[in-house]
Design an enzyme around this catalytic site. Structure first.
Site, PDB file in Angstrom:
ATOM      1  N   THR A 213       0.788  -1.181  -0.006  1.00 24.90           N
ATOM      2  CA  THR A 213       0.145  -0.111   0.157  1.00 24.90           C
ATOM      3  C   THR A 213       0.764   1.379   0.087  1.00 24.90           C
ATOM      4  O   THR A 213       0.565   2.246  -0.664  1.00 24.90           O
ATOM      5  CB  THR A 213      -0.856   0.183   1.266  1.00 24.90           C
ATOM      6  OG1 THR A 213      -1.501  -1.071   1.261  1.00 24.90           O
ATOM      7  CG2 THR A 213      -1.961   1.005   1.307  1.00 24.90           C
ATOM      8  N   THR A 214       1.876   1.439   1.124  1.00 24.19           N
ATOM      9  CA  THR A 214       2.709   2.498   0.969  1.00 24.19           C
ATOM     10  C   THR A 214       3.613   2.646  -0.430  1.00 24.19           C
ATOM     11  O   THR A 214       3.864   3.716  -0.543  1.00 24.19           O
ATOM     12  CB  THR A 214       3.763   2.278   2.043  1.00 24.19           C
ATOM     13  OG1 THR A 214       2.892   1.968   3.366  1.00 24.19           O
ATOM     14  CG2 THR A 214       4.510   3.450   2.522  1.00 24.19           C
TER      15      THR A 214
ATOM     16  N   TYR B  10      -2.725 -10.428   4.651  1.00 28.47           N
ATOM     17  CA  TYR B  10      -2.402  -8.861   5.041  1.00 28.47           C
ATOM     18  C   TYR B  10      -3.895  -8.448   5.155  1.00 28.47           C
ATOM     19  O   TYR B  10      -4.734  -8.497   4.240  1.00 28.47           O
ATOM     20  CB  TYR B  10      -1.794  -7.976   3.851  1.00 28.47           C
ATOM     21  CG  TYR B  10      -1.720  -6.532   4.226  1.00 28.47           C
ATOM     22  CD1 TYR B  10      -1.984  -5.920   5.536  1.00 28.47           C
ATOM     23  CD2 TYR B  10      -1.590  -5.800   3.313  1.00 28.47           C
ATOM     24  CE1 TYR B  10      -1.973  -4.677   5.548  1.00 28.47           C
ATOM     25  CE2 TYR B  10      -1.159  -4.352   3.228  1.00 28.47           C
ATOM     26  CZ  TYR B  10      -1.453  -3.822   4.681  1.00 28.47           C
ATOM     27  OH  TYR B  10      -1.711  -2.546   4.791  1.00 28.47           O
TER      28      TYR B  10
ATOM     29  N   ILE C   5       5.615  -4.489   9.886  1.00 30.77           N
ATOM     30  CA  ILE C   5       5.663  -3.965   8.496  1.00 30.77           C
ATOM     31  C   ILE C   5       5.411  -2.561   8.487  1.00 30.77           C
ATOM     32  O   ILE C   5       4.269  -2.238   8.688  1.00 30.77           O
ATOM     33  CB  ILE C   5       5.208  -4.790   7.595  1.00 30.77           C
ATOM     34  CG1 ILE C   5       5.376  -6.128   7.461  1.00 30.77           C
ATOM     35  CG2 ILE C   5       5.095  -4.110   6.160  1.00 30.77           C
ATOM     36  CD1 ILE C   5       4.957  -7.260   6.320  1.00 30.77           C
TER      37      ILE C   5
END
Length: 299
Positions: free
Chosen positions: A52-53, A141, A211
């Site tokens: 996502t980041t 996730y 994470i």
């Protein structure tokens, strides 16, 4: 026999790496290489490209594979690389995971299908189908705030029986979920925090690392924090956690990765580029984040 990484390799501070971009939105490959080197020098224990980041939602499949390959090549075996390969289509997630594995990633991080809102049985079949077809260790996730579905602990326990599903990044917002999962799975099943501000509590409940978004900005402190806790030095870990809490907070003043990328830009580590629909950090937050960076001697 359960397919997994080497014992102990999925633990500590694993950075959810930003994807550096030029103002045009093109990937900045030189800055990407430099970020990887910096993280390894600063003690980061693992790297997640195109999660996502890393703006996976706006990268093409070709770009995702290229970023993963670039990170794998630059890391050159020094730390694990866990490729973000999730999608809301099961077949697309399989294709992305094949590409991540072909690029040399050590494992795949696969987010729950977003927008579709599948029931628990749909989530179970989604992950089992991927794991059946992709020859890679797989980390689940769970991030309901992003995906509109929640991978519950009983479903995680069912999935943990698959030989290729080795762990989970848990970001449901409730640290106690870690304990719910740990009570249902084999001790080798890895639980990692996906919420920087809650990592200390998750470690206390049995997580073995994080994470992390914050690790983008202060990789050395995040690695020291995790190392302190995991080595039994809980007093130092608690002190570092208290120190880091204000930074965790400001890095989510707007949607991730907007604040983290702005911080790295003013730290002269990456250009300022983002891809629409993300936009640059609102000016009203500049001073707040800059003040935190000064506090951490990042500027």
């Amino acid at each position: 026999m359960k397919l997994t990484l080497d014992d102990g390799s999925l633990r500590g501070s694993i950075v959810a790496l930003v994807t550096p971009m030029e103002d045009t939105g093109a990937v900045d490959w030189k800055s990407l290489d430099a970020l990887v080197d910096w993280h390894i020098e600063e003690g980061t224990h693992g790297i997640v490209p195109v999660g996502t980041t890393g703006e996976s939602a706006t990268l093409t499949a070709t770009e995702q594979a290229a970023v993963i390959a670039a990170v794998v090549n630059r890391v050159d075996g020094r730390v694990p690389v866990i490729a973000g390969t999730g999608a809301n289509s099961t077949q697309q997630a399989i294709a992305l995971s094949h590409a991540g594995r072909a690029a040399g990633a050590d494992a795949c991080l696969i987010v729950t299908p977003y927008y579709n809102k599948p029931p628990q049985e749909g989530l179970y079949r989604h992950y089992c189908t991927i794991a059946d077809q992709v020859d890679s260790p797989i980390l689940l996730y769970n991030v309901p705030s992003r995906t509109a579905c929640d991978l519950l602990a009983p479903t995680v326990a069912r999935l943990a029986q698959h030989e290729r599903i080795v762990g989970i990044k848990e970001a449901c917002g409730t640290p106690e979920r870690v304990l719910e999962i740990k009570q249902r799975v084999d001790e080798k099943f890895v639980v990692l925090s996906g919420e920087d501000a809650q990592t200390m509590t998750m470690l206390q409940y049995g997580a073995v690392g994080t994470i992390s978004v914050t690790a983008n900005v202060v990789p050395n402190l995040m690695s020291k924090f995790c190392e302190s806790y995991l080595s039994g030095n809980h007093a130092d870990a608690n002190e570092l956690d208290q120190l880091l809490q204000p930074l965790h907070e400001v890095l989510f003043l707007q949607t991730n990765p907007i604040p983290a990328k702005w911080a790295l830009h003013v730290m002269n580590r990456i250009p300022s580029g983002l891809r629409l629909p993300l936009v640059p950090l609102a000016e009203e937050y500049h001073a707040t984040i800059r003040n935190q960076l000064v506090q951490f001697k990042a500027l």
